[in-house]
Scaffold this motif. Structure first.
Motif, mmCIF file in Angstrom:
data_model
loop_
_atom_site.group_PDB
_atom_site.id
_atom_site.type_symbol
_atom_site.label_atom_id
_atom_site.label_comp_id
_atom_site.label_asym_id
_atom_site.label_seq_id
_atom_site.Cartn_x
_atom_site.Cartn_y
_atom_site.Cartn_z
ATOM 1 N N VAL A 10 2.669 32.091 1.358
ATOM 2 C CA VAL A 10 3.762 32.424 2.266
ATOM 3 C C VAL A 10 5.075 32.094 1.564
ATOM 4 O O VAL A 10 5.260 30.978 1.080
ATOM 5 C CB VAL A 10 3.639 31.619 3.575
ATOM 6 N N PRO A 11 5.999 33.045 1.466
ATOM 7 C CA PRO A 11 7.275 32.758 0.796
ATOM 8 C C PRO A 11 8.118 31.804 1.626
ATOM 9 O O PRO A 11 7.912 31.654 2.836
ATOM 10 C CB PRO A 11 7.933 34.137 0.694
ATOM 11 N N LEU A 12 9.093 31.184 0.994
ATOM 12 C CA LEU A 12 10.016 30.328 1.729
ATOM 13 C C LEU A 12 10.812 31.160 2.723
ATOM 14 O O LEU A 12 10.951 30.799 3.898
ATOM 15 C CB LEU A 12 10.968 29.627 0.750
ATOM 16 N N ILE A 13 11.321 32.292 2.262
ATOM 17 C CA ILE A 13 12.145 33.184 3.086
ATOM 18 C C ILE A 13 11.681 34.609 2.892
ATOM 19 O O ILE A 13 11.394 35.035 1.768
ATOM 20 C CB ILE A 13 13.635 33.064 2.696
ATOM 21 N N GLN A 14 11.616 35.340 3.991
ATOM 22 C CA GLN A 14 11.301 36.762 3.898
ATOM 23 C C GLN A 14 12.081 37.533 4.956
ATOM 24 O O GLN A 14 12.008 37.217 6.147
ATOM 25 C CB GLN A 14 9.800 37.001 4.064
#
Length: 252
Positions: A10-14
């Motif tokens: 899971v990316p930090l921000i998307q």
């Protein structure tokens, strides 16, 4: 249960299909037009583009200072666009730090007290605030300058105080909006070297808006906005790296 190595982290921000619309009818302005952006933890990203390109609107949304008209904003997998105003404020206080072009320091307040402010708003005890603020000032090269007011500091030193204030809460992300815009060339490079050190040594993700190519060159990735869209998103294969040098405070 073991993790699936084939499953992407899971990316930090998307950002997914983010649009931002202001006004309606003849006065309607579509500042963002369905942008997609993925930021991994530990990245240093320069966000560039001409005036009106949408870069500042995107930064305001990333910083939870504004909300999208459409699309999804995920922070560590949580849907930020679905949060209440109070929940977004808590996310800002816990995970985000902000650095602005104009420093935004309280004029009659010492460097130490300016850095303590985010912790005061968070309700931390006085002793804990002082310890954390001293540590943050030390980390930006301003140990020994705690009692000085902004009027007693140079522009570069004031921006260091502002950065210390931004990192005193130990944020996951530092959002810097033209952080060198009010500084001369030498102080600008000193501030960029400091941001680079915070990124590499403390693992803080840095998202920086700038119109200066030589400042953007410090980032490992450059995202170019144009007319409300992302026109280019590419790795910087030759980021600027400066040798270790004395800080302004150390040289004084």
């Amino acid at each position: 249960m073991t993790a699936d190595p084939a499953r992407p982290a899971v990316p930090l921000i998307q950002l997914q299909g983010i649009s931002r619309r202001y006004g309606s009818g003849a006065s309607e302005l579509l500042a963002l037009k369905g942008i997609d952006l993925r930021i991994e933890a530990g990245e240093f990203v320069a966000i560039m583009g001409p005036s009106g390109s949408g870069k500042s609107t995107a930064m305001n949304i990333l910083g939870c200072l504004d909300t999208p008209s459409a699309g999804q904003y995920l922070f560590r997998g949580a849907h930020v666009e679905a949060l209440s105003r109070d929940q977004r404020a808590r996310l800002r206080r816990r995970y985000l730090g902000f650095v602005f072009q104009g420093f935004n320091l309280l004029a009659r307040t010492s460097a130490l007290e300016n850095v303590e402010l985010p912790l005061l708003y968070r309700g931390d005890a006085a002793a804990a605030r002082r310890t954390a603020a001293l540590r943050a000032l030390q980390s930006v090269g301003l140990g020994g300058w705690e009692r000085h007011t902004p009027a007693e500091l140079s522009g570069g030193q004031q921006q260091r105080v502002a950065i210390a204030r931004a990192i005193v809460t130990e944020p996951a992300v530092l959002l810097a909006d033209e952080p060198t815009g009010n500084l001369d060339s030498q102080r600008s490079h000193e501030i960029m070297a400091l941001l680079l050190a915070l990124n590499r040594e403390q693992g803080i993700t840095v998202l920086m808006v700038t119109h200066e190519p030589d400042m953007a060159a410090y980032a490992r990735r450059m995202v170019q906005f144009l007319d409300g869209r992302i026109a280019n998103d590419a790795a910087n294969l030759t980021p600027t790296v400066l040798p270790q040098a004395k800080t302004e405070a150390e040289a004084a």
